[in-house]
Design a protein around this motif. Sequence first.
Motif, PDB file in Angstrom:
ATOM      1  N   GLY A 167      64.378  27.460  36.752  1.00 53.17           N
ATOM      2  CA  GLY A 167      63.211  28.263  36.448  1.00 53.17           C
ATOM      3  C   GLY A 167      63.503  29.745  36.318  1.00 53.17           C
ATOM      4  N   THR A 168      64.573  30.198  36.964  1.00 57.94           N
ATOM      5  CA  THR A 168      64.948  31.612  36.920  1.00 57.94           C
ATOM      6  C   THR A 168      66.462  31.719  36.813  1.00 57.94           C
ATOM      7  OG1 THR A 168      65.215  31.840  39.324  1.00 57.94           O
ATOM      8  CG2 THR A 168      62.992  32.202  38.423  1.00 57.94           C
ATOM      9  N   ARG A 169      66.922  32.887  36.399  1.00 55.40           N
ATOM     10  CA  ARG A 169      68.364  33.107  36.352  1.00 55.40           C
ATOM     11  C   ARG A 169      68.963  33.072  37.752  1.00 55.40           C
ATOM     12  NH1 ARG A 169      68.978  37.951  31.801  1.00 55.40           N
ATOM     13  NH2 ARG A 169      68.564  36.616  29.982  1.00 55.40           N
ATOM     14  N   ARG A 170      68.242  33.598  38.713  1.00 57.23           N
ATOM     15  CA  ARG A 170      68.749  33.581  40.092  1.00 57.23           C
ATOM     16  C   ARG A 170      68.943  32.145  40.562  1.00 57.23           C
ATOM     17  NH1 ARG A 170      66.092  37.349  44.638  1.00 57.23           N
ATOM     18  NH2 ARG A 170      67.043  38.829  43.193  1.00 57.23           N
ATOM     19  N   GLU A 171      67.960  31.275  40.254  1.00 58.37           N
ATOM     20  CA  GLU A 171      68.093  29.869  40.635  1.00 58.37           C
ATOM     21  C   GLU A 171      69.288  29.238  39.937  1.00 58.37           C
ATOM     22  OE1 GLU A 171      65.737  25.591  40.216  1.00 58.37           O
ATOM     23  OE2 GLU A 171      64.809  27.438  39.453  1.00 58.37           O
ATOM     24  N   ALA A 172      69.480  29.554  38.661  1.00 62.07           N
ATOM     25  CA  ALA A 172      70.601  28.987  37.914  1.00 62.07           C
ATOM     26  C   ALA A 172      71.934  29.368  38.548  1.00 62.07           C
ATOM     27  CB  ALA A 172      70.546  29.451  36.461  1.00 62.07           C
ATOM     28  N   LEU A 173      72.091  30.633  38.884  1.00 67.31           N
ATOM     29  CA  LEU A 173      73.350  31.075  39.479  1.00 67.31           C
ATOM     30  C   LEU A 173      73.529  30.514  40.882  1.00 67.31           C
ATOM     31  CD1 LEU A 173      73.509  34.791  38.265  1.00 67.31           C
ATOM     32  CD2 LEU A 173      74.771  32.803  37.390  1.00 67.31           C
ATOM     33  N   ALA A 174      72.437  30.340  41.610  1.00 63.86           N
ATOM     34  CA  ALA A 174      72.539  29.750  42.947  1.00 63.86           C
ATOM     35  C   ALA A 174      72.985  28.293  42.857  1.00 63.86           C
ATOM     36  CB  ALA A 174      71.197  29.855  43.667  1.00 63.86           C
ATOM     37  N   LEU A 175      72.451  27.551  41.883  1.00 59.74           N
ATOM     38  CA  LEU A 175      72.865  26.163  41.702  1.00 59.74           C
ATOM     39  C   LEU A 175      74.337  26.081  41.328  1.00 59.74           C
ATOM     40  CD1 LEU A 175      69.780  24.730  39.796  1.00 59.74           C
ATOM     41  CD2 LEU A 175      70.635  23.938  42.009  1.00 59.74           C
ATOM     42  N   ALA A 219      76.632  28.251  42.095  1.00 58.66           N
ATOM     43  CA  ALA A 219      77.429  28.647  43.254  1.00 58.66           C
ATOM     44  C   ALA A 219      77.544  27.512  44.274  1.00 58.66           C
ATOM     45  CB  ALA A 219      76.825  29.886  43.905  1.00 58.66           C
ATOM     46  N   ARG A 220      76.489  26.722  44.419  1.00 62.61           N
ATOM     47  CA  ARG A 220      76.490  25.631  45.394  1.00 62.61           C
ATOM     48  C   ARG A 220      77.229  24.398  44.904  1.00 62.61           C
ATOM     49  NH1 ARG A 220      70.895  26.949  46.115  1.00 62.61           N
ATOM     50  NH2 ARG A 220      70.293  25.034  45.022  1.00 62.61           N
ATOM     51  N   ASN A 221      77.508  24.359  43.615  1.00 65.93           N
ATOM     52  CA  ASN A 221      78.105  23.160  43.034  1.00 65.93           C
ATOM     53  C   ASN A 221      79.337  23.531  42.217  1.00 65.93           C
ATOM     54  OD1 ASN A 221      75.919  20.857  43.499  1.00 65.93           O
ATOM     55  ND2 ASN A 221      74.816  22.715  42.936  1.00 65.93           N
ATOM     56  N   PRO A 222      80.489  23.603  42.853  1.00 68.96           N
ATOM     57  CA  PRO A 222      81.715  23.955  42.130  1.00 68.96           C
ATOM     58  C   PRO A 222      81.936  23.036  40.931  1.00 68.96           C
ATOM     59  CG  PRO A 222      82.102  23.964  44.488  1.00 68.96           C
ATOM     60  CD  PRO A 222      80.735  23.391  44.293  1.00 68.96           C
ATOM     61  N   GLY A 223      82.294  23.635  39.820  1.00 68.70           N
ATOM     62  CA  GLY A 223      82.506  22.870  38.597  1.00 68.70           C
ATOM     63  C   GLY A 223      81.330  22.880  37.648  1.00 68.70           C
ATOM     64  N   TRP A 224      80.149  23.266  38.142  1.00 65.13           N
ATOM     65  CA  TRP A 224      79.000  23.370  37.252  1.00 65.13           C
ATOM     66  C   TRP A 224      79.137  24.611  36.384  1.00 65.13           C
ATOM     67  CZ3 TRP A 224      73.592  21.806  39.505  1.00 65.13           C
ATOM     68  CH2 TRP A 224      73.670  20.504  40.034  1.00 65.13           C
ATOM     69  N   LEU A 225      78.536  24.557  35.193  1.00 62.63           N
ATOM     70  CA  LEU A 225      78.470  25.684  34.286  1.00 62.63           C
ATOM     71  C   LEU A 225      77.028  26.172  34.189  1.00 62.63           C
ATOM     72  CD1 LEU A 225      80.651  24.203  31.397  1.00 62.63           C
ATOM     73  CD2 LEU A 225      81.393  25.872  33.106  1.00 62.63           C
ATOM     74  N   ALA A 226      76.833  27.424  33.809  1.00 65.72           N
ATOM     75  CA  ALA A 226      75.488  27.984  33.684  1.00 65.72           C
ATOM     76  C   ALA A 226      75.331  28.659  32.326  1.00 65.72           C
ATOM     77  CB  ALA A 226      75.209  28.982  34.806  1.00 65.72           C
ATOM     78  N   PHE A 227      74.243  28.297  31.622  1.00 66.75           N
ATOM     79  CA  PHE A 227      73.927  28.869  30.308  1.00 66.75           C
ATOM     80  C   PHE A 227      72.596  29.605  30.385  1.00 66.75           C
ATOM     81  CE2 PHE A 227      76.136  25.207  27.763  1.00 66.75           C
ATOM     82  CZ  PHE A 227      77.346  25.518  28.349  1.00 66.75           C
ATOM     83  N   GLN A 228      72.474  30.707  29.655  1.00 64.62           N
ATOM     84  CA  GLN A 228      71.210  31.445  29.579  1.00 64.62           C
ATOM     85  C   GLN A 228      71.037  32.008  28.175  1.00 64.62           C
ATOM     86  OE1 GLN A 228      73.866  34.542  29.258  1.00 64.62           O
ATOM     87  NE2 GLN A 228      71.695  35.117  29.232  1.00 64.62           N
ATOM     88  N   ASP A 229      69.814  32.506  27.885  1.00 63.89           N
ATOM     89  CA  ASP A 229      69.589  33.112  26.582  1.00 63.89           C
ATOM     90  C   ASP A 229      69.681  34.626  26.688  1.00 63.89           C
ATOM     91  OD1 ASP A 229      67.277  33.538  28.007  1.00 63.89           O
ATOM     92  OD2 ASP A 229      65.928  32.645  26.536  1.00 63.89           O
ATOM     93  N   GLY A 230      69.587  35.285  25.527  1.00 62.53           N
ATOM     94  CA  GLY A 230      69.717  36.730  25.517  1.00 62.53           C
ATOM     95  C   GLY A 230      71.167  37.167  25.535  1.00 62.53           C
TER      96      GLY A 230
END
Length: 237
Positions: free
Chosen positions: A42-50, A52-63
């Motif tokens: 729902g938020t960029r902060r939530e995305a980065l927290a997820l 950080a808690r899950n090694p190997g995950w990637l995070a994508f955003q717009d802008g």
Amino acid sequence: MFTGIPDAPAAPEVAVVVDVMRAFTVAASALRRGAERIVFAGTRREALALKARNPGWLAFQDGAPVPGFDLANSPARLRSLDVRGRTIVQKTTAGTAGALAVADAGLLLCASFPVAGATAEVLRRAGARTVTFVVTGDDGRAEEDLACAEYIAALVRAADTAPGPYLERARRSAAAAELAEAVRRGWTGVHPQDVELCLEADGVPFAMVAGRADGHLELRAFDQPVPRLNSPYDRWC
């Protein structure tokens, strides 16, 4: 029914959330390249927290690119990433927001032109009485998203519907012009091939089904026989 995010019903029988430029084009490409699933934040902060808690995950955003994120929502730039077997956290202002707004739909599909044909096939086989198309861009007025939604609806009625007129509307949209201008200005996070990749109709052989799992809304590729509506999500994926 075609609607924007603010007017979308909370729990429609069937919802198709459309974001052509570029969230669900990126999602389709990532899943086709072997990503396991896409988790919506729902938020960029939530995305980065997820992430950080899950090694190997990637995070994508717009802008524009943001520190900590692996991709700024560019389908062309995605080709330089190895996403096989990975979980991706995605946060965008339109596509993922639209999916979260109708997360309680009986059947929730996310769509763009590359998955349009497969999405229409799922809708035909599901036998839905009504379908809510959530046009995510510009409060429901984004021409590229509306054109894609109308193309999918037309394919449900007639499988031989030609994509050309719908693609041309998207090509002439404000979103396409904005991406072209961003490329001209040399902005990071965009690529000269992004628009054309967003306009490759029906090239992905699966639809994308979203549902709740582990406390999050997640998206997976779906190319199986369609079960009845309102079946538990774990029977879809």
